[in-house]
Design a protein around this motif. Structure first.
Motif, PDB file in Angstrom:
ATOM      1  N   GLY A   1      12.978 -56.326 -40.195  1.00  0.00           N
ATOM      2  CA  GLY A   1      12.647 -55.586 -38.978  1.00  0.00           C
ATOM      3  C   GLY A   1      12.926 -56.390 -37.728  1.00  0.00           C
ATOM      4  O   GLY A   1      13.429 -55.867 -36.722  1.00  0.00           O
ATOM      5  N   GLN A   2      12.603 -57.670 -37.760  1.00  0.00           N
ATOM      6  CA  GLN A   2      12.874 -58.524 -36.607  1.00  0.00           C
ATOM      7  C   GLN A   2      14.374 -58.660 -36.347  1.00  0.00           C
ATOM      8  O   GLN A   2      14.810 -58.706 -35.190  1.00  0.00           O
ATOM      9  CB  GLN A   2      12.256 -59.908 -36.838  1.00  0.00           C
ATOM     10  CG  GLN A   2      10.742 -59.940 -36.804  1.00  0.00           C
ATOM     11  CD  GLN A   2      10.189 -61.287 -37.246  1.00  0.00           C
ATOM     12  OE1 GLN A   2      10.840 -62.042 -37.977  1.00  0.00           O
ATOM     13  NE2 GLN A   2       8.971 -61.605 -36.789  1.00  0.00           N
TER      14      GLN A   2
ATOM     15  N   ARG B   1      16.824 -69.163 -36.248  1.00  0.00           N
ATOM     16  CA  ARG B   1      15.449 -68.736 -36.485  1.00  0.00           C
ATOM     17  C   ARG B   1      15.419 -67.710 -37.614  1.00  0.00           C
ATOM     18  O   ARG B   1      16.159 -66.727 -37.600  1.00  0.00           O
ATOM     19  CB  ARG B   1      14.874 -68.138 -35.198  1.00  0.00           C
ATOM     20  CG  ARG B   1      13.401 -67.775 -35.277  1.00  0.00           C
ATOM     21  CD  ARG B   1      12.900 -67.314 -33.933  1.00  0.00           C
ATOM     22  NE  ARG B   1      13.002 -68.374 -32.924  1.00  0.00           N
ATOM     23  CZ  ARG B   1      12.688 -68.209 -31.651  1.00  0.00           C
ATOM     24  NH1 ARG B   1      12.265 -67.034 -31.208  1.00  0.00           N
ATOM     25  NH2 ARG B   1      12.792 -69.216 -30.802  1.00  0.00           N
TER      26      ARG B   1
ATOM     27  N   ARG C   1      14.261 -64.582 -39.601  1.00  0.00           N
ATOM     28  CA  ARG C   1      13.691 -63.314 -39.178  1.00  0.00           C
ATOM     29  C   ARG C   1      13.481 -62.393 -40.368  1.00  0.00           C
ATOM     30  O   ARG C   1      14.220 -62.454 -41.354  1.00  0.00           O
ATOM     31  CB  ARG C   1      14.622 -62.616 -38.164  1.00  0.00           C
ATOM     32  CG  ARG C   1      14.726 -63.361 -36.842  1.00  0.00           C
ATOM     33  CD  ARG C   1      15.780 -62.757 -35.929  1.00  0.00           C
ATOM     34  NE  ARG C   1      15.828 -63.478 -34.650  1.00  0.00           N
ATOM     35  CZ  ARG C   1      16.928 -63.682 -33.954  1.00  0.00           C
ATOM     36  NH1 ARG C   1      18.087 -63.228 -34.413  1.00  0.00           N
ATOM     37  NH2 ARG C   1      16.881 -64.325 -32.810  1.00  0.00           N
ATOM     38  N   THR C   2      12.483 -61.539 -40.249  1.00  0.00           N
ATOM     39  CA  THR C   2      12.294 -60.492 -41.247  1.00  0.00           C
ATOM     40  C   THR C   2      13.346 -59.415 -41.003  1.00  0.00           C
ATOM     41  O   THR C   2      13.977 -59.374 -39.928  1.00  0.00           O
ATOM     42  CB  THR C   2      10.898 -59.867 -41.116  1.00  0.00           C
ATOM     43  OG1 THR C   2      10.824 -59.169 -39.853  1.00  0.00           O
ATOM     44  CG2 THR C   2       9.811 -60.925 -41.187  1.00  0.00           C
TER      45      THR C   2
ATOM     46  N   ASP D   1      15.517 -55.629 -34.445  1.00  0.00           N
ATOM     47  CA  ASP D   1      15.081 -55.691 -33.049  1.00  0.00           C
ATOM     48  C   ASP D   1      15.900 -56.708 -32.254  1.00  0.00           C
ATOM     49  O   ASP D   1      16.271 -56.462 -31.097  1.00  0.00           O
ATOM     50  CB  ASP D   1      13.600 -56.064 -32.985  1.00  0.00           C
ATOM     51  CG  ASP D   1      12.687 -54.966 -33.513  1.00  0.00           C
ATOM     52  OD1 ASP D   1      13.125 -53.796 -33.541  1.00  0.00           O
ATOM     53  OD2 ASP D   1      11.548 -55.281 -33.920  1.00  0.00           O
ATOM     54  N   ALA D   2      16.181 -57.861 -32.863  1.00  0.00           N
ATOM     55  CA  ALA D   2      16.959 -58.893 -32.180  1.00  0.00           C
ATOM     56  C   ALA D   2      18.370 -58.406 -31.894  1.00  0.00           C
ATOM     57  O   ALA D   2      18.933 -58.669 -30.820  1.00  0.00           O
ATOM     58  CB  ALA D   2      16.998 -60.165 -33.023  1.00  0.00           C
TER      59      ALA D   2
ATOM     60  N   GLU E   1      18.281 -56.036 -28.940  1.00  0.00           N
ATOM     61  CA  GLU E   1      18.186 -56.775 -27.678  1.00  0.00           C
ATOM     62  C   GLU E   1      19.513 -57.447 -27.326  1.00  0.00           C
ATOM     63  O   GLU E   1      19.940 -57.447 -26.159  1.00  0.00           O
ATOM     64  CB  GLU E   1      17.087 -57.839 -27.791  1.00  0.00           C
ATOM     65  CG  GLU E   1      15.684 -57.276 -27.921  1.00  0.00           C
ATOM     66  CD  GLU E   1      14.661 -58.364 -28.206  1.00  0.00           C
ATOM     67  OE1 GLU E   1      15.015 -59.566 -28.114  1.00  0.00           O
ATOM     68  OE2 GLU E   1      13.501 -58.025 -28.522  1.00  0.00           O
TER      69      GLU E   1
ATOM     70  N   GLU F   1      11.523 -59.568 -27.271  1.00  0.00           N
ATOM     71  CA  GLU F   1      10.695 -60.372 -28.158  1.00  0.00           C
ATOM     72  C   GLU F   1      11.474 -61.554 -28.716  1.00  0.00           C
ATOM     73  O   GLU F   1      10.912 -62.611 -28.991  1.00  0.00           O
ATOM     74  CB  GLU F   1      10.175 -59.494 -29.294  1.00  0.00           C
ATOM     75  CG  GLU F   1       9.282 -60.221 -30.280  1.00  0.00           C
ATOM     76  CD  GLU F   1       8.785 -59.314 -31.391  1.00  0.00           C
ATOM     77  OE1 GLU F   1       8.264 -59.848 -32.398  1.00  0.00           O
ATOM     78  OE2 GLU F   1       8.938 -58.078 -31.260  1.00  0.00           O
ATOM     79  N   HIS F   2      12.788 -61.393 -28.861  1.00  0.00           N
ATOM     80  CA  HIS F   2      13.614 -62.430 -29.484  1.00  0.00           C
ATOM     81  C   HIS F   2      14.559 -63.112 -28.498  1.00  0.00           C
ATOM     82  O   HIS F   2      14.950 -64.260 -28.713  1.00  0.00           O
ATOM     83  CB  HIS F   2      14.410 -61.812 -30.638  1.00  0.00           C
ATOM     84  CG  HIS F   2      13.545 -61.128 -31.651  1.00  0.00           C
ATOM     85  ND1 HIS F   2      12.885 -61.817 -32.630  1.00  0.00           N
ATOM     86  CD2 HIS F   2      13.218 -59.818 -31.803  1.00  0.00           C
ATOM     87  CE1 HIS F   2      12.192 -60.956 -33.373  1.00  0.00           C
ATOM     88  NE2 HIS F   2      12.373 -59.745 -32.894  1.00  0.00           N
TER      89      HIS F   2
END
Length: 522
Positions: A123-124, A118, A120-121, A127-128, A131, A153-154
């Motif tokens: 920032g994402q 996937r 991702r930006t 976050d991933a 997690e 979220e991820h």
């Protein structure tokens, strides 16, 4: 000056080239043989020209016995956290606690997306990763009740069973450069693993980046010193200084020791597929860096002392007794074919009275015994092969293949068993030219000349003896069933090799400890 006090680690960063898998394995084994602590591999699952890193690490875990293994760094977007946690723990259990987890948030997003990941930006991706680290730690936490639950979220994990737990506290080392990710490292990871080549301003950037890791740790109530600082490095070994990590081994020693004491780096991972560079790094640079750092840590405030003063400090911590024990000749002869007269062997001159051996010098002398022990192990393999050929478990042709892959067959004995193992890859021998060990010892102590002459003569004999084992295997292929010639060849090899290795250790282990591999080394 920031030194977090971690024990130093030295490792290799190898290319998992699918075009030459046997060479990748050979280089990894070489990393273990020459004494590195760690071997790592880049992880690009979308790169069809590379071996899969996790499969390669699993294979090498079975093919090695001491060295630690890690991805550098594993591509999180293409490796699901729960499965990754269990894979790491399983391999750590199977390898006896030799796996570390290098982890990356992801890059090359088009390639990742093309292979099912996937996009991702930035920032994402942070976050991933956050997690994923939580999930991995939860899977390993087998002392807690209930299943793993992370509603992110991820990644969403709803009751996954815990375990298995790894055999040792696996370090989670994160590759990071940007502020938010660096703070995450300080908050949640066990180590920071950047590459020096990716820092535009070189080592000068380490202070600011370290500060961000420390900031993240402090905000989470952690001791910043709990986060190990690792560094992927590259450079050239040359005779003259040309730039940072571009010069002789002694320059590398000073510069890497400076990174430890000034920036808290405690693990150096050399990106190199060249076997000579790997050996120089492991046997020349790593021991000396450890010694310099030990001296500086024992005497705070001496970080600006000159190289001469540091060497004197190391020398002051030496010993007047050589702590290297040559392996004795077993004295048993299996064959009547004696290829030399042992009574005519010259003896090395005695060591000068009052000589002080540095810790590094002790290690140099001891390494001769270590390399010889490797050859002794190969001799045991040869004798085991003979037994298997005799019992029909292994064919003579297959036995030839094993023999051809052994160091004792691949290396050029005419330059010396020690020099050969020190500067050879599995495929071919690379001489160190003017810096080879025997010529250096001749220059350092002319009195060693007769001993070195004799050793070189015996190397020629051993070369022929090893070839004789191969010829006996060829003869057995032509005339199966008669193992007499092969047994005689292996017995002659046993007698000559064990006698020679013991003689060499008795006569040059001490000079190596005194003079080192090269001029000015010890």
């Amino acid at each position: 000056m920031t030194d977090y006090g971690h024990q130093l680690i030295f490792g290799g960063f190898l290319t998992p080239d699918a075009g030459e898998p046997e060479q990748v394995v050979a280089r990894a084994k070489l990393c273990e043989q020459v004494g590195l602590d760690l071997v790592t591999f880049q992880d690009h699952p979308y790169q069809s020209g590379f071996l899969d890193t996790w499969t390669l690490m699993s294979y090498l875990a079975a093919a090695t016995s001491r060295i630690r293994l890690a991805g550098n760094v594993l591509n999180l977007p293409l490796r699901q956290p729960v499965v990754l946690a269990r894979s790491v723990a399983s391999l750590d259990l199977l390898s006896g606690g030799r796996v570390e987890l290098g982890l990356g948030a992801g890059a090359f997003w088009e390639a990742i997306e093309a292979n099912g990941g996937r996009r991702r930006t930035p920032g994402q991706a942070v976050d991933a990763l956050d997690e994923a680290i939580r999930i991995i730690r939860e899977v390993w936490a087998t002392d807690r009740r209930g299943g793993v639950r992370v509603d992110g979220e991820h990644y969403r994990v709803v009751g996954a069973k815990r375990g298995p737990a790894p055999a040792h506290p696996v370090g989670i080392w994160v590759g990071a450069y940007k502020p938010r990710l660096l703070r995450l490292v300080g908050r949640a990871a066990d180590g920071w693993l950047p590459s020096l080549a990716y820092l535009p301003n070189g080592p000068a950037e380490l202070a600011d980046l370290n500060a961000l890791v420390d900031e993240g740790a402090a905000a989470a109530g952690r001791d910043p010193g709990a986060v190990r600082r690792l560094l992927n490095i590259s450079g050239r070994f040359t005779r003259t200084r040309s730039g940072f990590l571009d010069g002789p081994p002694e320059q590398w020693v000073q510069e890497l020791a400076g990174l430890v004491l000034e920036h808290g780096i405690s693990a150096f991972i050399l990106g190199a597929d060249d076997s000579t560079a790997i050996q120089l790094f492991a046997q020349e640079v790593a021991p000396a860096v450890r010694e310099l750092v030990d001296v500086e840590r024992a005497a705070p405030g001496t970080g600006t002392t000159s190289a001469t003063a540091r060497r004197e400090a190391i020398r002051a911590g030496g010993a007047s007794t050589l702590a290297v024990t040559p392996t004795p000749d077993p004295g048993v002869r299996r064959s009547n074919h004696q290829l030399w007269d042992e009574s005519t062997r010259p003896v090395a001159p005695p060591a000068p009275a009052g000589h002080v051996y540095t810790p590094h010098g002790q290690a140099v002398g001891g390494h001769l015994v270590d390399v010889h022990d490797h050859l002794r192990q190969e001799l045991t393999q040869v004798r085991d092969l003979l037994d298997q050929v005799r019992r029909g478990v292994v064919s003579a042709g297959d036995a030839r293949g094993v023999l051809n892959r052994m160091t004792m067959r691949q290396n050029d004995w005419t330059l010396g068993a020690y020099c050969a193992a020190y500067c050879a890859v599995v495929t071919q021998h690379h001489g160190l030219e003017d810096n080879s060990v025997f010529p250096h010892l001749r220059r350092a102590d002319p009195g060693l000349g007769p001993v070195l002459d004799r050793l070189e003569q015996e190397h020629l004999v051993i070369h022929d003896v090893v070839e004789g084992v191969d010829r006996a295997l060829v003869a057995l292929i032509r005339e199966p069933g008669d193992h007499t010639g092969l047994q005689q060849a292996v017995d002659v090899l046993t007698d000559t090799l064990l006698s020679h290795l013991s003689y060499e250790e008795r006569n040059i282990a001490e000079p190596l400890a005194r003079y080192g591999f090269y001029a000015g080394q010890v």
